[in-house]
Write an enzyme that holds these catalytic residues in place. Structure first.
Site, PDB file in Angstrom:
ATOM      1  N   CYS A 149       0.847  -1.199   0.000  1.00  0.00           N
ATOM      2  CA  CYS A 149       0.000   0.000   0.000  1.00  0.00           C
ATOM      3  C   CYS A 149       0.885   1.252   0.000  1.00  0.00           C
ATOM      4  CB  CYS A 149      -0.894  -0.005   1.233  1.00  0.00           C
ATOM      5  SG  CYS A 149      -2.078   1.367   1.265  1.00  0.00           S
ATOM      6  N   ASP A 185       0.397   3.763   1.745  1.00  0.00           N
ATOM      7  CA  ASP A 185       0.317   4.334   3.093  1.00  0.00           C
ATOM      8  C   ASP A 185       1.705   4.698   3.629  1.00  0.00           C
ATOM      9  OD1 ASP A 185       0.124   4.429   6.062  1.00  0.00           O
ATOM     10  OD2 ASP A 185      -1.956   3.862   5.680  1.00  0.00           O
ATOM     11  N   ARG A 194       2.815   4.943   6.465  1.00  0.00           N
ATOM     12  CA  ARG A 194       3.269   4.225   7.663  1.00  0.00           C
ATOM     13  C   ARG A 194       3.807   2.832   7.343  1.00  0.00           C
ATOM     14  NH1 ARG A 194      -2.487   4.630  10.358  1.00  0.00           N
ATOM     15  NH2 ARG A 194      -2.898   4.026   8.203  1.00  0.00           N
ATOM     16  N   HIS A 199      -2.169  -4.171   4.903  1.00  0.00           N
ATOM     17  CA  HIS A 199      -1.941  -3.754   6.293  1.00  0.00           C
ATOM     18  C   HIS A 199      -3.262  -3.457   6.976  1.00  0.00           C
ATOM     19  CE1 HIS A 199      -2.544   0.709   5.813  1.00  0.00           C
ATOM     20  NE2 HIS A 199      -2.375   0.361   4.551  1.00  0.00           N
ATOM     21  N   CYS A 249      -6.076   0.154   7.082  1.00  0.00           N
ATOM     22  CA  CYS A 249      -5.816   0.691   5.742  1.00  0.00           C
ATOM     23  C   CYS A 249      -6.955   1.639   5.331  1.00  0.00           C
ATOM     24  CB  CYS A 249      -5.717  -0.465   4.742  1.00  0.00           C
ATOM     25  SG  CYS A 249      -5.432   0.073   3.047  1.00  0.00           S
TER      26      CYS A 249
END
Ligand code: CO
Length: 208
Positions: free
Chosen positions: A41, A43, A45, A97, A100
């Site tokens: 992803c 993302d 993080r 994850h 998400c």
């Protein structure tokens, strides 16, 4: 993060690398031979290389919203083709994850503009597994389970490509489904039993 910090950090990183090996960048520029294709992803993080402790040259990376592998996404299809046919990676990983934003958005009834067709791929995963998901009452657990099932479906999408089917036959390419748990920092191997899942559907998807 300020842009200035990027350049300061970059300078420090170069110094650190050269301190341990003065030819580090000379060697790095010669070629790449990554063993893993990682699809994750976007993302902020879920930092692919950092969470795996991977060094430059070790992992070929593709990231998008909710780690999707769509057959009409020229970018994802090109990455898979290049990684499998040219770099000859030994492993393809789809790493989803928990928590998400893409999974959350796909579970909300909202018009998200250009994101609608992208998120619909996740809604399709929800539809495929609706019976199991609707039995989960806790919404956090339901989201987490959809993230896992989405990883599973994207792994199956990878196995639908001719490149991967050929590499499965000709050499020991393996596909793995993982999720990253942001709350603990752990990578969880979903240990997806592809043999079992593909047994009934490969007669539809086999193309070689
Ligand atoms: Co995400």
């Amino acid at each position: 993060m300020k842009i200035k910090h990027v350049f300061d950090n970059n300078k420090k990183w170069i110094e650190k690398k050269l301190k341990s090996d003065k030819d580090y960048f000379k060697k790095l520029s010669k070629h790449q031979k990554p063993g893993i294709l990682y699809i994750g992803c976007s993302d902020s993080r879920v930092t692919a290389e950092e969470l795996m402790g991977a060094q430059p040259g070790e992992v070929f990376v593709h990231r998008n919203i909710a780690n999707m592998v769509s057959s009409t996404d020229l970018s994802a299809m090109s990455v898979i083709n290049y990684a499998v046919c040219h770099l000859k990676v030994k492993h393809i990983v789809v790493c989803g994850h928990y928590y998400c934003g893409g999974i959350n958005a796909a579970m909300q009834p909202a018009d998200m503009g250009i994101l609608n067709p992208w998120l619909r791929n996740i809604r399709d995963v929800y539809r495929l597994h609706k019976d199991k998901l609707d039995k989960i009452e806790n919404s956090e657990l339901k989201n987490k389970r959809l993230a896992e099932l989405n990883v599973q479906e994207q792994c199956i999408n990878i196995i639908k490509t001719s490149e991967v089917q050929k590499a499965y036959k000709e050499r020991s390419l393996r596909v793995h489904g993982w999720v990253f748990d942001i709350r603990s920092g752990r990578i969880i191997d979903l240990k997806i039993n592809f043999e079992r899942i593909l047994k009934n559907i490969m007669e539809i998807y086999r193309i070689i």
